[in-house]
Scaffold this active site. Sequence first.
Site, PDB file in Angstrom:
ATOM      1  N   HIS A 334      31.896  99.930  34.578  1.00  0.00           N
ATOM      2  CA  HIS A 334      31.568 100.167  35.805  1.00  0.00           C
ATOM      3  C   HIS A 334      31.827 101.434  36.165  1.00  0.00           C
ATOM      4  CE1 HIS A 334      32.419  99.854  40.249  1.00  0.00           C
ATOM      5  NE2 HIS A 334      31.048  99.610  40.313  1.00  0.00           N
ATOM      6  N   HIS A 380      30.123 109.014  42.468  1.00  0.00           N
ATOM      7  CA  HIS A 380      30.260 107.960  43.347  1.00  0.00           C
ATOM      8  C   HIS A 380      29.700 108.327  44.704  1.00  0.00           C
ATOM      9  CE1 HIS A 380      32.490 103.897  44.480  1.00  0.00           C
ATOM     10  NE2 HIS A 380      31.260 103.895  44.438  1.00  0.00           N
TER      11      HIS A 380
END
Length: 643
Positions: A334, A380
């Site tokens: 992830h 992100h």
Amino acid sequence: MSLPARKVGSPRMDLSDSSCPTRIRWSRPAVSRSIRICRTHSPITSSSVDPNCLFFYWTDQHRKSECLDLAVVRDTRTGDKKAHTPRDKTLSQLCLIGEEPTPERCMTIVCGNSYVDLRFISFIFTKRSDAQFWTNELFQLAYNYKTQNISLERTLLKTYTKLKITSASEVRITVKDIIQYFYTDKDDRRRCERTLESHKNDPILLEKFQFKDFLRLYSQIVPRPDLESIFISLTGSKSVKFLTAEQMRDFLNRTQRDPRLNEILHPYATTETARVLIDKYEPHESSRSEGRLSQDGFIRFLLSDANSVVSPSCFTLHQDMSHPLSHYFINSSHNTYLLGAQIKGKSSSEMYRQALLTGCRCVELDCWPEEDGKDILITHGRTFTEPIAIKDALEAISDYAFKTSDYPLILSLENRCPAKLQDKLGRYLKRYFGPALLDQALSSHPLETGVALPSPEALKNCVLVKNKKRAPTVGASPLSGPNHQIDPTGEGIPEDALANDNSDTDDESDDTYPVEAGGLAVSQEATAAAKQTGRPPVVQMVETELSRLVNYVQPTRFDSFEAAKKRDRAYECVSLVEDHANVYLKKDPVHFIDFNKRQMTRVYPNATRVKSTNFLPFFFWSAGCQMVALNVQTADLGRTRAM
């Protein structure tokens, strides 16, 4: 059943042979292989790997030896843009010891106990062929299964080997010098010194100091009364110092054997089996010749590979890899690019290399447009994490995609780019992965209802793209005629079009660019005309270059297990945050398992895990969830248990 890591391009070494190949074991100074180690500027006169393939060590011109544990070697690199050459000008001049370019003669060893805390040690050779030779051979040894799965006896052998290497320049050593390898703090040191107080200054001739002598010393420092009591219970008396072959056979069948094993597939041990073990583990020649096992030999047997928690036969590929892809657990990461926390921290393309080297078969790329909208960044989104260039990430992935495993690699894209950049991303993928990129379904497994996914064996050395599948047409849609005017709010959109428009993102939001949501492109002119006429605007169905690359891993919105079973499309997968996956697991585990037999599920950490912690993956594995994505940069309970 999990996708096992396998090496590509070179055969694995025979696990039954723990000795080091003669081609890399040198007992003399290297001929035409003069080496300089960049970090110490010191010329190396010889280099070698020990006979048990545990250490790579080198000796400098002052006869000082250093060694590197092969178990912590994560990668070996050579060549331009891969090896770390010295930046200091003075040091660069010292490394000019050959005619070929320095990067081609440089080998960089990447080592460390974690993905994040890495060391880079570089060596400069006189010839490019020497650098290539050592780069390949050390990588094979580092990723040999015996190196990665070590028994207690082999751990002690490693300590003994390190002692011999680092003390090679000495003729004699004392017990005091030896016991320093057994303690890590002051309390341990005092305990060791008390145990051997009367012998701590005794000199030992290093040349005659064998591994069995080392084990005897170890048994004095770390006594095992539990194993001694087991031995006495088998012999029946303290005065009896040996086990016969028959007693050893009974111990193997009655105590060590799992009663659940099939007698035909796993036959009982025989007296001959016991004799083979006695010959292998009994340290005393006289006892071996008489077919008896002493207490020392019995303890060696219990600490050996023969009593490993996992059978050595399971270290290599032993599963049937011809089942559909949905029948396997897939090692998944992830936010692969992050070095630390999810909100604020550094990112690096090196993380993709490290994840792939350790067997990861599903990596995540969060694709966002640059501020000027000209190119793509991996970051992100809406956080303070540092971005990396898409080209750096793809280059790292393409170089390491199949370095330790030739089974399919899944690129899980969190795509926040407009159509123009999606086209660009599609072209990037084709450029970096070439023929390995699976851009259309296999003829044997078409994207049709009721057709199972292809097997890992059929998808070897293939790269699959996990991204929203846009509409399969370019230009005006056949649905955009006068009788098919579609409301961009979603009303009137065909069910299939909606199903393919579900986000696969951590915050479960839709695309950042609303004019392209769902792959439905609405022009500004059409929108203005719709406001004037009061009728819904005419919509164009647009397929991007990226969308054309999506086939067997198509994210879709999850409505219910019944609806998914009715659709029966194995190529549609779902992504669930851990909280939602837990709800389904508790509410309807039977149908959840049935769904995962047919289709794939990806479970990812909750957004509240800002410190990149991990959940325990076992609960989701128990339901058959294939891609349980973990934060590989964090060595917490969730990830270490998963390893």
